[in-house]
Write a protein that holds these residues in place. Sequence first.
Motif, PDB file in Angstrom:
ATOM      1  N   UNK A  51      66.126  42.272  22.549  1.00  0.00           N
ATOM      2  CA  UNK A  51      64.902  42.856  23.353  1.00  0.00           C
ATOM      3  C   UNK A  51      64.161  43.842  22.446  1.00  0.00           C
ATOM      4  N   UNK A  52      65.253  44.919  21.758  1.00  0.00           N
ATOM      5  CA  UNK A  52      64.183  45.857  20.914  1.00  0.00           C
ATOM      6  C   UNK A  52      63.484  45.151  19.746  1.00  0.00           C
ATOM      7  N   UNK A  53      63.812  43.850  19.623  1.00  0.00           N
ATOM      8  CA  UNK A  53      62.757  43.091  18.490  1.00  0.00           C
ATOM      9  C   UNK A  53      61.730  42.315  19.211  1.00  0.00           C
ATOM     10  N   UNK A  54      61.519  42.650  20.559  1.00  0.00           N
ATOM     11  CA  UNK A  54      60.517  41.781  21.371  1.00  0.00           C
ATOM     12  C   UNK A  54      60.899  40.304  21.711  1.00  0.00           C
ATOM     13  N   UNK A  55      62.191  40.121  21.498  1.00  0.00           N
ATOM     14  CA  UNK A  55      62.442  38.691  21.929  1.00  0.00           C
ATOM     15  C   UNK A  55      63.479  39.019  23.367  1.00  0.00           C
ATOM     16  N   UNK A  56      62.698  39.187  24.405  1.00  0.00           N
ATOM     17  CA  UNK A  56      63.410  39.433  25.665  1.00  0.00           C
ATOM     18  C   UNK A  56      63.606  38.296  26.596  1.00  0.00           C
ATOM     19  N   UNK A  71      63.636  32.488  25.949  1.00  0.00           N
ATOM     20  CA  UNK A  71      62.683  31.502  25.913  1.00  0.00           C
ATOM     21  C   UNK A  71      62.082  31.798  24.550  1.00  0.00           C
ATOM     22  N   UNK A  72      62.896  32.122  23.386  1.00  0.00           N
ATOM     23  CA  UNK A  72      62.409  32.367  22.057  1.00  0.00           C
ATOM     24  C   UNK A  72      63.249  31.734  20.999  1.00  0.00           C
ATOM     25  N   UNK A  79      71.819  34.533  14.211  1.00  0.00           N
ATOM     26  CA  UNK A  79      71.426  35.380  14.940  1.00  0.00           C
ATOM     27  C   UNK A  79      70.692  34.636  16.208  1.00  0.00           C
ATOM     28  N   UNK A  80      71.449  33.773  16.875  1.00  0.00           N
ATOM     29  CA  UNK A  80      70.615  33.093  18.046  1.00  0.00           C
ATOM     30  C   UNK A  80      70.304  34.049  19.132  1.00  0.00           C
ATOM     31  N   UNK A  81      69.583  33.040  20.005  1.00  0.00           N
ATOM     32  CA  UNK A  81      69.240  33.614  21.361  1.00  0.00           C
ATOM     33  C   UNK A  81      70.527  33.934  22.031  1.00  0.00           C
ATOM     34  N   UNK A  82      70.777  34.957  22.907  1.00  0.00           N
ATOM     35  CA  UNK A  82      71.831  35.009  23.730  1.00  0.00           C
ATOM     36  C   UNK A  82      71.317  36.267  24.609  1.00  0.00           C
ATOM     37  N   UNK A  83      72.087  36.197  25.799  1.00  0.00           N
ATOM     38  CA  UNK A  83      71.850  37.251  26.856  1.00  0.00           C
ATOM     39  C   UNK A  83      73.070  37.151  27.792  1.00  0.00           C
TER      40      UNK A  83
END
Length: 327
Positions: A51-56, A71-72, A79-83
């Motif tokens: 999120x700090x890099x605009x990928x929320x 959704x990015x 460094x894949x998408x994860x949450x």
Amino acid sequence: MKTTNFLSSKSLALAAGCLLAGSVSSAIAQVLSDDFNDGNDAGWSRYDPLAPFGLTATFSFPNGGYRIQTSYQTGQAANPGRAGTVLPNVYSGFYVSVDVVNWNDSLPQSAGILARVSTVGLQTTAGYAFTWDRGNTNSATAGDVDISQITGEAPSGVTVSGSDAIHFTPGQSYRMVFIGRGSTLEGRVYQLPDTTTPLITVIGSDSTYSSGQNGLVVYDNNRGLSYTDVTFDNFYATDIEPPRIKMTDLGFGAWELSWPAEASQFVLQSSTSLTGSAASWTDVPSADIIPPSDVIPSYRYNMGASPENGGLLKQFFQLVRRPAAAN
């Protein structure tokens, strides 16, 4: 999110005219549960490292579920998408379950349970995960589960016994269960509504982390080139697996109740009224309980005759958790 000191796992059986009920109650272990019907994740701490890099990531609550999406695309395999999301309570032993009720089946993603995690954040998360991996999306049967050790957000597989192959069929719902007993880590998957017989069970061992928080996670399994989209429901966490009372017909009007050896903190109680007050329940004398042995690794209690032979018309049983000093 609900915090309670009571947990229930009731099973009813009718045999030979004698009604037996098994239940579990806890007065010392904190139980956390959330069905998300309130449409929020109050009490949870969202894990959104990019999120700090605009990928929320997106967190929403469709139809009383908890949907987590990234959704990015990062385009970075490392460094894949994860949450995800975690609860603040710290457990050593743990029993965590959650239902997977919807997902985008066209995405090569992983999703599941976090346990014993700490320092949750970008390149800092440590702990364990039990996840389902969609696998090759061109295959109608691909998929497996993994137990992973996580260090600095990087997962590494824990070697497990048991088959790990399982496909989640769209339109069905599944319950994932992750259990930690010391260094033993166990993962199970049930297809709902059956919560008695797991489709698969995998067991591994790792002693790196002894305690931490529990939660949920989604993860892009396509080297940073895809998205994630999974909906969870009915999260539940406590420190040990709630034991179930099993009833066995021994023949000739005799019955046996049994429960797992690891439930040493639980006391068997009986009552002739299921809806009575707490005073209606009395401890079954410990001298009448057969302890676990190398031959039969469970506690056992043998019932007397069935009603036609002079037994009780109906009798109920429950397991009540007590502090060790009171056992």
